[in-house]
Scaffold this active site. Structure first.
Site, PDB file in Angstrom:
ATOM      1  N   LYS A  76       0.865  -1.184   0.000  1.00 53.74           N
ATOM      2  CA  LYS A  76       0.000   0.000   0.000  1.00 53.74           C
ATOM      3  C   LYS A  76       0.901   1.233   0.000  1.00 53.74           C
ATOM      4  CE  LYS A  76      -3.839   2.098   2.577  1.00 53.74           C
ATOM      5  NZ  LYS A  76      -4.773   1.964   3.719  1.00 53.74           N
ATOM      6  N   SER A 153      -9.739   2.080   2.792  1.00 50.40           N
ATOM      7  CA  SER A 153      -8.855   2.820   1.924  1.00 50.40           C
ATOM      8  C   SER A 153      -7.814   1.946   1.215  1.00 50.40           C
ATOM      9  CB  SER A 153      -8.109   3.883   2.740  1.00 50.40           C
ATOM     10  OG  SER A 153      -7.293   3.263   3.723  1.00 50.40           O
ATOM     11  N   SER A 177     -10.089  -0.332   6.977  1.00 49.83           N
ATOM     12  CA  SER A 177      -9.505  -0.230   5.630  1.00 49.83           C
ATOM     13  C   SER A 177      -8.805  -1.467   5.088  1.00 49.83           C
ATOM     14  CB  SER A 177      -8.521   0.934   5.584  1.00 49.83           C
ATOM     15  OG  SER A 177      -9.209   2.127   5.402  1.00 49.83           O
TER      16      SER A 177
HETATM   17  N1  GLN Z   1     -13.400   4.426   6.358  1.00 49.48           N
HETATM   18  C1  GLN Z   1     -12.686   4.854   7.501  1.00 49.48           C
HETATM   19  C2  GLN Z   1     -12.234   6.277   7.321  1.00 49.48           C
HETATM   20  O1  GLN Z   1     -12.530   6.830   6.331  1.00 49.48           O
HETATM   21  C3  GLN Z   1     -11.543   3.956   7.791  1.00 49.48           C
HETATM   22  C4  GLN Z   1     -10.355   4.219   6.950  1.00 49.48           C
HETATM   23  C5  GLN Z   1      -9.171   3.380   7.363  1.00 49.48           C
HETATM   24  O2  GLN Z   1      -9.317   2.368   8.030  1.00 49.48           O
HETATM   25  N2  GLN Z   1      -7.999   3.867   7.003  1.00 49.48           N
HETATM   26  O3  GLN Z   1     -11.606   6.853   8.146  1.00 49.48           O
END
Ligand code: GLN
Length: 486
Positions: A76, A153, A177
């Site tokens: 990532k 994400s 995410s």
């Molecule tokens: N969807 C969540 C956010 O927007 C989690 C994102 C994540 O785990 N990085 O913060």
């Protein structure tokens, strides 16, 4: 070659069935041919990957190889990779080439794995759809008309693994995410206990919630990845000194006598009936393997989303203040004075969602509001943690859906941030409590994959991997690949 497990690939390399250069080239060719459709990579490091593969082949020939030597994987784009551009999905870091590597990156290097490139992600890991990337949205490989999100994400990592553009990939999980995109793309994703995996060199979003982890097709591969990633790191003061077990050793343990908790707050009338049916079928499989079920209650779980969406923005507003166009990040053209430089560099460098969260976070932390919002949210966080601690006195793992739906359409939730935030309903509380969780493919609804989530007690990654592996030994959801790709 594309459907082989890490163990099989490693064996193939050692037997001389194929070389690491051939294996790496196969993936690089596939990325070149197919990734224009998915946009799962931001950067592909062909030359460095092939050089590393050549070295790996030499080591394998000399009999000096670990299980990972010569195995390609993707990172990532939140993990710093020395000499390789690391953008975090943001214009702010469009040209950032780190002078050092994240601990996780160095651990994979040391194991001999070959980094194919950096995967696309929501900007600074904020999002649930991968639509918030400066480098363009990612397309879910399961969508027949290229119109569905992969989740976020870590959407690029999930799409790359699902489309066989990498055997495995790393992800990070602050509120879901790793697990949510794993559910949407039909793969296995594990968020470890907070402190299990070093955050050093992992660009921070919300430091008390962020955790890196594996994204793979199977629990068996995820266990091998976690073995590389886990461990105490003196460079990360929040990483915990706790023995790292052999995650593969317990995969075949029997589930006889395993107690699985079902939170009554999740299994209610709001749960989609087709997902409910998938959960029921999965529970029958687990029952056949010897598990028993018990209702548990997590009474404060409904406060998870509001608490998270105060805490995470508060931390991000602090973490992202370093990107000021002076020391770090994008700098605007011809600033009039220092204030103009700050304002324009940050307005140009950050996308809308990131700016929204910085503003919310700065507000929640400001004098006079701190007690009402941030402190209150932290108190709620403790209540949620206490709920889990009480539940784990009665059960070994907790089962729930990972996501409230299958992958949704690109653009479907873009204009309503709250709708997007509700995506995290089943995943976010594990982050608030610091617990490990895994999403495992458990069914197909109208042609799209869906995951089930197993949340474990602190440092009980080996157990949730064991349950996931046993489930995968009886089912084939994890073996299903999206059609219509090549
Ligand atoms: N969807 C969540 C956010 O927007 C989690 C994102 C994540 O785990 N990085 O913060």
């Amino acid at each position: 070659m594309l459907d082989k497990s890490i163990k099989e690939l490693s064996q193939g390399l050692k037997n001389g069935d194929f070389s690491s250069v051939e294996l790496t080239q196969t993936y690089l060719d596939r990325i070149a041919k197919l990734d224009a459709r998915f946009n799962s990579y931001i950067s592909v490091s062909s030359d460095a990957a092939l050089t590393a593969a050549k070295e790996a082949d030499t080591r394998i020939a000399a009999g000096d190889a670990s299980i990972w030597t010569g195995i390609p994987y993707a990172h990532k784009d939140v993990f710093c990779t020395e000499g390789l551009r690391t953008t975090c999905g943001s214009k702010m870091l469009e040209n950032f080439v780190p002078p050092y590597s994240a601990t996780v990156t160095s651990q994979f290097d040391r194991a001999g794995a070959i980094c194919l490139g950096k995967t696309n992600m929501d900007e600074f890991a904020m999002g649930s759809s991968n639509e918030n990337s400066f480098f363009g949205k990612v397309v879910n490989p399961w969508s027949s008309s290229n119109d569905l999100v992969p989740g976020g994400s870590s959407g690029g990592s999930a799409a790359a693994v699902a489309a066989r553009l990498a055997p495995v990939a790393t992800g990070t999980d602050t509120g879901g995410s790793i697990r949510q995109p794993a559910s949407f793309c039909g793969i296995t994703g594990l968020k470890p206990t907070y402190g299990r995996v070093s955050r050093f060199g992992m660009i921070a979003y919300a430091s008390s919630l962020d955790q890196g982890g594996p994204m793979a097709r199977t629990a068996e591969d995820a266990a091998l990845m976690l073995q590389v990633m886990a461990g105490h790191d003196p460079k990360d003061s929040t990483s915990i000194k706790h023995d790292v077990p052999d995650y593969s050793a317990g995969l075949n343990n029997s589930l006889q006598g395993l107690k699985i908790g079902l939170p009554k707050e999740f299994f209610n009338e709001h749960l989609d009936s087709s997902i409910q049916a998938v959960m029921q079928t999965a529970m029958k499989e687990l029952e056949k393997l010897g598990a028993t079920f018990k209702e548990v209650s997590l009474p404060n779980i409904g406060l998870g989303i509001p608490a998270y969406y105060v805490i995470a923005p508060a931390e991000c507003s602090a973490n992202l203040s370093r990107f000021d166009g002076v020391r770090y990040g994008h700098r605007c053209e011809q600033p009039e004075d220092l204030m103009d430089l700050y304002k324009r560099s940050r307005s140009e460098g950050f996308g809308n969602e990131v700016q929204r969260r910085i503003l919310i976070g700065a507000y929640a932390l400001s004098a006079g509001y701190y007690d009402a919002y941030y402190r209150k949210a932290m108190q709620v966080r403790r209540l949620i943690k206490n709920d889990y601690v009480a539940a784990f006195e009665d059960v070994d793992v907790i089962l729930s859906p990972t996501t409230p739906s299958t992958a949704f359409g690109i653009g479907a939730k873009g204009d309503d941030p709250v709708k997007m935030y509700l995506e995290d309903i089943y995943t976010i509380t594990a982050n608030l409590a610091g617990l490990p969780g895994i999403s495992v493919p458990a069914g197909i609804i109208d042609g799209l994959p869906i995951g089930l989530q197993l949340t474990g007690n602190y440092f009980d990654e080996a157990r949730i991997l064991n349950v996931a592996h046993q489930y995968q030994s009886q089912t084939d959801w994890h073996l299903k690949a999206p059609g219509n790709i090549d």
